[in-house]
Every structure is written in structure tokens, then in C-alpha cells.
Design an enzyme around this catalytic site. Sequence first.
Site, PDB file in Angstrom:
ATOM      1  N   ARG A  32       0.773  -1.234   0.000  1.00  0.00           N
ATOM      2  CA  ARG A  32       0.000   0.000   0.000  1.00  0.00           C
ATOM      3  C   ARG A  32       0.806   1.287   0.000  1.00  0.00           C
ATOM      4  O   ARG A  32       0.243   2.360  -0.159  1.00  0.00           O
ATOM      5  CB  ARG A  32      -0.987   0.002   1.166  1.00  0.00           C
ATOM      6  CG  ARG A  32      -2.144  -0.949   0.926  1.00  0.00           C
ATOM      7  CD  ARG A  32      -2.961  -1.119   2.175  1.00  0.00           C
ATOM      8  NE  ARG A  32      -2.100  -1.650   3.223  1.00  0.00           N
ATOM      9  CZ  ARG A  32      -2.499  -1.865   4.464  1.00  0.00           C
ATOM     10  NH1 ARG A  32      -3.733  -1.582   4.826  1.00  0.00           N
ATOM     11  NH2 ARG A  32      -1.670  -2.367   5.349  1.00  0.00           N
ATOM     12  N   ARG A  41      -4.807  -3.234  -7.173  1.00  0.00           N
ATOM     13  CA  ARG A  41      -5.077  -4.239  -6.160  1.00  0.00           C
ATOM     14  C   ARG A  41      -6.567  -4.594  -6.056  1.00  0.00           C
ATOM     15  O   ARG A  41      -6.925  -5.735  -5.778  1.00  0.00           O
ATOM     16  CB  ARG A  41      -4.515  -3.727  -4.831  1.00  0.00           C
ATOM     17  CG  ARG A  41      -5.124  -4.244  -3.566  1.00  0.00           C
ATOM     18  CD  ARG A  41      -4.602  -5.609  -3.177  1.00  0.00           C
ATOM     19  NE  ARG A  41      -5.023  -5.885  -1.812  1.00  0.00           N
ATOM     20  CZ  ARG A  41      -6.250  -6.255  -1.465  1.00  0.00           C
ATOM     21  NH1 ARG A  41      -7.163  -6.420  -2.387  1.00  0.00           N
ATOM     22  NH2 ARG A  41      -6.557  -6.461  -0.204  1.00  0.00           N
ATOM     23  N   ASP A  77       1.004 -14.338   1.278  1.00  0.00           N
ATOM     24  CA  ASP A  77       0.866 -13.990   2.695  1.00  0.00           C
ATOM     25  C   ASP A  77       1.167 -15.224   3.539  1.00  0.00           C
ATOM     26  O   ASP A  77       1.016 -16.353   3.061  1.00  0.00           O
ATOM     27  CB  ASP A  77      -0.532 -13.450   3.024  1.00  0.00           C
ATOM     28  CG  ASP A  77      -0.534 -12.730   4.374  1.00  0.00           C
ATOM     29  OD1 ASP A  77      -0.135 -11.559   4.416  1.00  0.00           O
ATOM     30  OD2 ASP A  77      -0.892 -13.357   5.381  1.00  0.00           O
TER      31      ASP A  77
HETATM   32  O1  CP3 Z   1       6.065  -7.254  -0.398  1.00  0.00           O
HETATM   33  C1  CP3 Z   1       6.145  -8.268   0.313  1.00  0.00           C
HETATM   34  O2  CP3 Z   1       6.849  -8.328   1.329  1.00  0.00           O
HETATM   35  C2  CP3 Z   1       5.419  -9.522  -0.135  1.00  0.00           C
HETATM   36  C3  CP3 Z   1       4.128  -9.770   0.356  1.00  0.00           C
HETATM   37  C4  CP3 Z   1       3.797 -10.073   1.803  1.00  0.00           C
HETATM   38  C5  CP3 Z   1       2.504  -9.810   2.324  1.00  0.00           C
HETATM   39  N1  CP3 Z   1       2.430 -10.337   3.584  1.00  0.00           N
HETATM   40  C6  CP3 Z   1       1.415  -9.148   1.584  1.00  0.00           C
HETATM   41  C7  CP3 Z   1       0.395  -8.408   2.361  1.00  0.00           C
HETATM   42  C8  CP3 Z   1       4.538 -10.705   2.808  1.00  0.00           C
HETATM   43  C9  CP3 Z   1       5.984 -11.168   2.803  1.00  0.00           C
HETATM   44  C10 CP3 Z   1       3.653 -10.867   3.922  1.00  0.00           C
HETATM   45  C11 CP3 Z   1       4.052 -11.563   5.166  1.00  0.00           C
HETATM   46  C12 CP3 Z   1       3.218 -11.370   6.368  1.00  0.00           C
HETATM   47  N2  CP3 Z   1       1.860 -11.358   6.478  1.00  0.00           N
HETATM   48  C13 CP3 Z   1       3.756 -11.276   7.666  1.00  0.00           C
HETATM   49  C14 CP3 Z   1       5.228 -11.320   8.002  1.00  0.00           C
HETATM   50  C15 CP3 Z   1       5.878 -10.015   7.727  1.00  0.00           C
HETATM   51  C16 CP3 Z   1       5.703  -8.973   8.791  1.00  0.00           C
HETATM   52  O3  CP3 Z   1       5.190  -7.900   8.460  1.00  0.00           O
HETATM   53  O4  CP3 Z   1       6.093  -9.214   9.942  1.00  0.00           O
HETATM   54  C17 CP3 Z   1       2.678 -11.150   8.567  1.00  0.00           C
HETATM   55  C18 CP3 Z   1       2.790 -10.999  10.060  1.00  0.00           C
HETATM   56  C19 CP3 Z   1       1.477 -11.226   7.797  1.00  0.00           C
HETATM   57  C20 CP3 Z   1       0.060 -11.164   8.277  1.00  0.00           C
HETATM   58  C21 CP3 Z   1      -0.603  -9.968   7.701  1.00  0.00           C
HETATM   59  N3  CP3 Z   1      -1.145  -9.907   6.419  1.00  0.00           N
HETATM   60  C22 CP3 Z   1      -0.751  -8.678   8.286  1.00  0.00           C
HETATM   61  C23 CP3 Z   1      -0.318  -8.310   9.688  1.00  0.00           C
HETATM   62  C24 CP3 Z   1      -1.356  -7.837   7.323  1.00  0.00           C
HETATM   63  C25 CP3 Z   1      -1.609  -6.356   7.426  1.00  0.00           C
HETATM   64  C26 CP3 Z   1      -2.973  -5.940   7.697  1.00  0.00           C
HETATM   65  C27 CP3 Z   1      -3.223  -4.566   7.144  1.00  0.00           C
HETATM   66  O5  CP3 Z   1      -4.095  -4.438   6.254  1.00  0.00           O
HETATM   67  O6  CP3 Z   1      -2.533  -3.614   7.558  1.00  0.00           O
HETATM   68  C28 CP3 Z   1      -1.598  -8.627   6.178  1.00  0.00           C
HETATM   69  C29 CP3 Z   1      -2.200  -8.159   4.918  1.00  0.00           C
HETATM   70  C30 CP3 Z   1      -1.226  -7.947   3.824  1.00  0.00           C
HETATM   71  N4  CP3 Z   1      -0.337  -8.903   3.407  1.00  0.00           N
HETATM   72  C31 CP3 Z   1      -1.061  -6.770   3.023  1.00  0.00           C
HETATM   73  C32 CP3 Z   1      -0.045  -7.068   2.096  1.00  0.00           C
HETATM   74  C33 CP3 Z   1       0.458  -6.193   0.985  1.00  0.00           C
HETATM   75  C34 CP3 Z   1      -1.816  -5.439   3.154  1.00  0.00           C
HETATM   76  C35 CP3 Z   1      -3.232  -5.444   2.937  1.00  0.00           C
HETATM   77  C36 CP3 Z   1      -3.795  -5.471   1.535  1.00  0.00           C
HETATM   78  O7  CP3 Z   1      -3.246  -4.913   0.562  1.00  0.00           O
HETATM   79  O8  CP3 Z   1      -4.900  -6.035   1.453  1.00  0.00           O
END
Ligand code: CP3
Length: 349
Positions: A32, A41, A77
Site C-alpha cells: 500500500r 489491487r 501472505d
Molecule cells: O512485499 C512483500 O513483502 C510480499 C508480500 C507479503 C505480504 N504479507 C502481503 C500483504 C509478505 C511477505 C507478507 C508476510 C506477512 N503477512 C507477515 C510477516 C511479515 C511482517 O510484516 O512481519 C505477517 C505478520 C502477515 C500477516 C498480515 N497480512 C498482516 C499483519 C497484514 C496487514 C494488515 C493490514 O491491512 O494492515 C496482512 C495483509 C497484507 N499482506 C497486506 C499485504 C500487501 C496489506 C493489505 C492489503 O493490501 O490487502
Amino acid sequence: MSPDLTSSPFLAACRGEVASRVPVWFMRQAGRSLPEYKAIRGDGSILDAIADADLSTEITLQPVRRYGVDAAILFSDIVVPAWAVGFGIDVVPGIGPMAENPFRSRADLARLRPMDPDADTPFVLQTVRNLVADLEVPLIGFAGAPFTVASYLIEGRPSKNYANTKAMMHSDPQLFADLLENLADLAIVSLRSQIEAGASAMQLFDSWAGALSPAEYATHVLPWSQKVMEGVADLNVPRIHFGVDTGELLPLMSTAGVEVMGVDWRVPLDEARRRIGPGFAVQGNLDPARVFAGWDVAETGTREVLAANGGQPGHIFNLGHGVWPELDPEVLTKVVELVHTEGKTSPDA
Ligand code: CP3
């Protein structure tokens, strides 16, 4: 034809070799903070975007094009394997992973059947294949570590204190161990499928391991992360291990079977190297808050990270945790440029 990546600065640094420059990529570099991500997206769950291989391919490539980073990370994810086997978990925009029926008892183990990547996550494999055909830098595959994924399944949502997770760990250690073993198997199958489809490195995200004491981590968590690392060892790709607030856990986490230890922003890289001992590359660790503060602060912070590494071979520059949605991509571009021009490693350092 995909290019020969063996001499890429990223893979050289993972092996602890002197690289032609200090390589840099950013955890959560897709997403984002990028207007081009928001433009394509769509609404709804991120899981729908991940299930669309063409969209996931494009989202993975966006930060590589924009920043000129030295590695791509698969757009996926950490909850994808549990979702794909039908546990019942979603990722709610603005909140994160949520399970309507959290994992609470032995009967819930049946909701985590073994995964067959070809049948359950064909879109992930297709995305990896698309990417390795297009990319000129290595692709990093990843999985969530058993503890961090378990925390989402048990809490049913992002948590501050992991109360239910730690309660189960201490009151029913056998059930907790069985859950982590199950999640370790899912992670192994998922990682193996990403690597066999073409990913040239992997990262195990134990983002929330920092909630644990070293004794809790050593007894209840490390064996399962070790199992994951051992389960991919024969594939011979660099294994990166990372968690937030893990300064006290670095010596333990580095024994899981890793080539690269990820370091959050709280521990300077020279101190991190002292804690884990020789034989590891390190990845990190500019505080995302210092990018948020604007270029002058980010520049000083970037120079401090390079100085703390002191030119030692085996440094992969990264943030100390993922890119925040509110970070300015222009500042990150300048960070990449600065690391590329000023970052040097030497065998004599
Ligand atoms: O660019 C990258 O790093 C690749 C994609 C990636 C995503 N999630 C996409 C994503 C990776 C490597 C992850 C790993 C992930 N997911 C972790 C470990 C990394 C870290 O930050 O410690 C964790 C804990 C998650 C679980 C998760 N998924 C969370 C906490 C969230 C955020 C919630 C929010 O909306 O703020 C997600 C959603 C997510 N995963 C998004 C992205 C780009 C954002 C929301 C979206 O675009 O819908």
C-alpha cells in the site's frame, strides 16, 4: 530465458561473500505504500489478489521496477497455506488475518489437513514460474514460522499480548506442540513448492516470536522452526530467519539452520553479529520510522546501518521490519541509491 543469478549481489551476500555492492530489498516492499499497487489491487481480501497469478506477478514486479532492489519477494501472505487447506481464515483489509472460529482444542487439528501445492495453491506456483521467467534478480519465497502462524489461528486476529497463544503453550503444551508440528509441515510443503518452481532464496517470518522469553522460545518454538529449516535444507537455497523484537532471541534463532539472520532495528548490526557469532550473513535494519521522518533522517540512518556492519561481507540491507503503508516511496528509492553507491564490503573488514 531466465538469467544466471549465481553472481547476483543478493545471493553472494547470503553466502557471506564479498558482493559487488551491498544488496538491498525491503520486507513488504510490495503493497500500500505504492500508488501503482493501490491502482490495481482492487477491493476485497488480499487472498483474492494472491489467487490471481497475473495480478500477483505484476504486484511482485512493481517494487523491483520502481526501486531497483536486488531481490523480489513473492506477493503472497503467511496465512496462505492454512487458508488453502480450508482452516477458515481471511485477511481483512486494514486489520490483518482473522479466523471466525479460532483454534482452541484438539479437534481443531482436523482443520489443518496436509497441503498439496499443485491442487491447493496452483496460483502460487504459477506466480513463481511467471516471475522467474521475467526477473533479472533473485526471487525470495517465504513462509510464516509455526509460532507466528499459530498466533493468528489461536487468537483469531492480530494480538498485542498473545494471551490465548501463551495460555495454550503453558497449559496444554502437547496440543501446542502438535499444532506447531502441523504448521511446520505446511510451511515445509509450501516452501519446497516455491523453491522447486524457481525461488532462489527463502525467508521464514517469525514476526511475533519477540513476545516470548528465551526459555519459552527454546522449549516451545525453536524445535518447529528448526524442523522447517531442516525440511528445505537439501534444496540448497539461502535460508533467512526474521522476527521483530528478537534481540534477546537472536542467539537461539540463529541455531534453527539459517544462512542469514534478519535483525530488527533495535539491535545494531555489529552487536547482532556479536550475539550470533561468526558464519552468518545479516539482513537489516533501518528503522521504518526513520524513513517516515523524511530523507534527511533516513540518510543518516542508512549511513549508520552501513557503518554498524563495518564493511563485513554478508550484509543484505533491509528495513528493520516491513515497509509501512504511509512511507514515501521516493525516500525508499533514495535509500536504495545510497546503499548502492556507499555500501562496500571487504574480506579485511
Ligand atoms: O512485499 C512483500 O513483502 C510480499 C508480500 C507479503 C505480504 N504479507 C502481503 C500483504 C509478505 C511477505 C507478507 C508476510 C506477512 N503477512 C507477515 C510477516 C511479515 C511482517 O510484516 O512481519 C505477517 C505478520 C502477515 C500477516 C498480515 N497480512 C498482516 C499483519 C497484514 C496487514 C494488515 C493490514 O491491512 O494492515 C496482512 C495483509 C497484507 N499482506 C497486506 C499485504 C500487501 C496489506 C493489505 C492489503 O493490501 O490487502
